[in-house]
Scaffold this active site. Structure first.
Site, PDB file in Angstrom:
ATOM      1  N   HIS A   2       0.832  -1.206   0.000  1.00 19.40           N
ATOM      2  CA  HIS A   2       0.000   0.000   0.000  1.00 19.40           C
ATOM      3  C   HIS A   2       0.867   1.256   0.000  1.00 19.40           C
ATOM      4  O   HIS A   2       0.620   2.201  -0.753  1.00 19.40           O
ATOM      5  CB  HIS A   2      -0.921  -0.008   1.219  1.00 19.40           C
ATOM      6  CG  HIS A   2      -1.721   1.251   1.375  1.00 19.40           C
ATOM      7  ND1 HIS A   2      -2.884   1.476   0.688  1.00 19.40           N
ATOM      8  CD2 HIS A   2      -1.501   2.366   2.125  1.00 19.40           C
ATOM      9  CE1 HIS A   2      -3.362   2.675   1.009  1.00 19.40           C
ATOM     10  NE2 HIS A   2      -2.536   3.222   1.886  1.00 19.40           N
TER      11      HIS A   2
ATOM     12  N   LEU B 270       3.911   1.680  -0.993  1.00 19.42           N
ATOM     13  CA  LEU B 270       4.628   1.877  -2.245  1.00 19.42           C
ATOM     14  C   LEU B 270       3.689   2.399  -3.332  1.00 19.42           C
ATOM     15  O   LEU B 270       4.067   3.255  -4.138  1.00 19.42           O
ATOM     16  CB  LEU B 270       5.272   0.565  -2.700  1.00 19.42           C
ATOM     17  CG  LEU B 270       6.530   0.120  -1.957  1.00 19.42           C
ATOM     18  CD1 LEU B 270       6.934  -1.275  -2.404  1.00 19.42           C
ATOM     19  CD2 LEU B 270       7.682   1.091  -2.187  1.00 19.42           C
TER      20      LEU B 270
ATOM     21  N   ARG C  83       4.074  -3.436  15.630  1.00 21.00           N
ATOM     22  CA  ARG C  83       3.317  -2.194  15.745  1.00 21.00           C
ATOM     23  C   ARG C  83       2.383  -2.308  16.939  1.00 21.00           C
ATOM     24  O   ARG C  83       1.854  -3.389  17.220  1.00 21.00           O
ATOM     25  CB  ARG C  83       2.506  -1.907  14.470  1.00 21.00           C
ATOM     26  CG  ARG C  83       3.363  -1.790  13.216  1.00 21.00           C
ATOM     27  CD  ARG C  83       2.525  -1.312  12.035  1.00 21.00           C
ATOM     28  NE  ARG C  83       2.204   0.098  12.185  1.00 21.00           N
ATOM     29  CZ  ARG C  83       1.035   0.630  11.850  1.00 21.00           C
ATOM     30  NH1 ARG C  83       0.067  -0.141  11.381  1.00 21.00           N
ATOM     31  NH2 ARG C  83       0.813   1.913  11.985  1.00 21.00           N
TER      32      ARG C  83
ATOM     33  N   LEU D 220       9.011  -0.746  10.793  1.00 22.84           N
ATOM     34  CA  LEU D 220      10.466  -0.719  10.628  1.00 22.84           C
ATOM     35  C   LEU D 220      11.064   0.626  11.029  1.00 22.84           C
ATOM     36  O   LEU D 220      12.209   0.700  11.425  1.00 22.84           O
ATOM     37  CB  LEU D 220      10.851  -1.010   9.163  1.00 22.84           C
ATOM     38  CG  LEU D 220      10.605  -2.422   8.659  1.00 22.84           C
ATOM     39  CD1 LEU D 220      10.973  -2.519   7.184  1.00 22.84           C
ATOM     40  CD2 LEU D 220      11.389  -3.438   9.457  1.00 22.84           C
TER      41      LEU D 220
ATOM     42  N   GLY E 275       1.789   1.926   8.398  1.00 22.00           N
ATOM     43  CA  GLY E 275       3.181   1.847   8.842  1.00 22.00           C
ATOM     44  C   GLY E 275       3.703   0.442   8.670  1.00 22.00           C
ATOM     45  O   GLY E 275       2.929  -0.518   8.654  1.00 22.00           O
TER      46      GLY E 275
ATOM     47  N   TYR F 243       1.639  10.015  14.552  1.00 21.50           N
ATOM     48  CA  TYR F 243       0.932   9.553  15.751  1.00 21.50           C
ATOM     49  C   TYR F 243       0.489  10.687  16.668  1.00 21.50           C
ATOM     50  O   TYR F 243       0.214  10.461  17.844  1.00 21.50           O
ATOM     51  CB  TYR F 243       1.788   8.526  16.493  1.00 21.50           C
ATOM     52  CG  TYR F 243       1.968   7.272  15.687  1.00 21.50           C
ATOM     53  CD1 TYR F 243       0.909   6.377  15.529  1.00 21.50           C
ATOM     54  CD2 TYR F 243       3.161   6.989  15.032  1.00 21.50           C
ATOM     55  CE1 TYR F 243       1.042   5.231  14.763  1.00 21.50           C
ATOM     56  CE2 TYR F 243       3.307   5.841  14.260  1.00 21.50           C
ATOM     57  CZ  TYR F 243       2.249   4.970  14.135  1.00 21.50           C
ATOM     58  OH  TYR F 243       2.385   3.834  13.365  1.00 21.50           O
TER      59      TYR F 243
END
Length: 334
Positions: A154, A156, A319, A333, A330, A276
């Site tokens: 998604h 990319l 996550r 990484l 996200g 965030y």
């Protein structure tokens, strides 16, 4: 007399071997149980007590399905294997069953069990040896990787689509674009290209760390306050609801480090601070000196991390499981 002595020595060796095997089974990290041909439990080790919640004295003598009560089976079926003749001959066949166990306390645990048959001299089934392994962490890692692949796909696609869209718009021959529009569209293309570069760099770093266990660092003197100021300048164009504040003391010292990697770290921290804290606010990037060390920090008005999540902050693909994380893309990484 000689025969009696020999028999006593033989019995002692057999008893010693029996005790050795019993100790191995009891202290094995994997669960081990022995079943009779009717699938009643004859032996049940300590690891299985921890996994199932059953005490050995309560489990022994019960039917297998009473103790190993599946909430959901993903693969394999021991009773079907017995019915279709998988265990009728000593051909080395085993049965693998995987699924979610319903423990005696109502909790669930992901298990993988390998059942292996033991035959009598006449070829009849005597016992079934079960090796039980807790695969919860493996399952969780698989789920995290699957989510990671989906998220990367998604993330990319989004910048690529934007870059292609704006570039195609600028190439239209039926429209004469003014300089301001060209600058605006070129800015979007540059911003999305930077986003792609950051994502690819994170992926390459993670891949190198997994393959080699480390990465080569190109060390030089690096000014963290300058890197932070450039990061704030770049990210300030990506948000309209955040204000940035730099807070470094005068003459903040240079440090020895890899400038590319340190820039990557700062970019990830600032990017996460924006991502965030969806309600906006002040994001402060600063640092301080303490003897021979320096500290750099990024402070935002977001919800923050719990103590439990902080322990896993450097775990790949991890996550936080929260409403904001689920709404925010996200890779786990950066």
């Amino acid at each position: 007399a000689a025969i009696a002595v020999h028999n006593a020595q033989l019995y002692e060796r057999i008893d010693q071997e029996r005790r050795r095997l019993a100790a191995i089974v009891q202290h094995s990290a994997d669960g081990v149980m022995i079943l009779d041909s009717e699938l009643r439990i004859l032996s049940f080790n300590r690891a299985l007590e921890r996994m199932t919640g059953w005490k050995t004295e309560d489990a022994v003598g019960r039917d297998l399905d009473e103790v190993i009560a599946w909430k959901k089976i993903e693969t394999g079926d021991l009773r079907r294997a017995l019915a279709d003749g998988t265990f009728k001959t000593d051909n080395g066949e085993t049965v693998y069953v995987e699924g979610d166990l319903l423990r005696i306390d109502g909790l669930t645990l992901s298990l993988g069990i390998v059942y292996a048959p033991l035959f009598n001299a006449d070829g009849t089934l005597s016992n079934i040896i079960a090796n039980v392994r807790d695969i919860s962490n493996f399952r969780q890692a698989q789920e995290m990787q699957n989510m990671f692949i989906s998220t990367v796909s998604h993330e990319l696609k989004t910048p690529v689509a934007l870059i292609k869209g704006y570039a195609a718009t600028l190439r239209r021959e039926d429209v004469e674009w003014d300089a301001e529009t060209v600058r605006e569209y070129a800015g979007v293309i540059e911003e999305e290209s930077d986003r792609l570069t950051s994502l690819i760099l994170n992926l390459l770093t993670a891949s190198r760390l997994q393959a080699d266990g480390g990465i080569d660092l190109q060390l030089s003197d690096v000014r963290l306050d300058w890197l932070a100021a450039r990061a704030v300048e770049r990210f300030s164009t990506s948000t309209t609801i955040h204000q940035f504040k730099l807070n470094f003391p005068p003459k903040f010292p240079a440090v020895e480090g890899d400038e590319v990697r340190l820039r990557q770290v700062i970019d990830n921290l600032v990017g996460n601070a924006i991502k965030y804290s969806p309600d906006g606010g002040i994001i402060e990037v600063g640092g301080h000196c303490d003897g021979d060390s320096v500290t750099l920090y990024v402070r935002d008005p977001g919800v923050g991390l719990s103590e439990r999540d902080r322990e896993r902050v450097f775990e790949r693909f991890y996550r936080v499981d929260g409403a904001l994380s689920r709404k925010t893309q996200g890779t786990g990484l950066g």
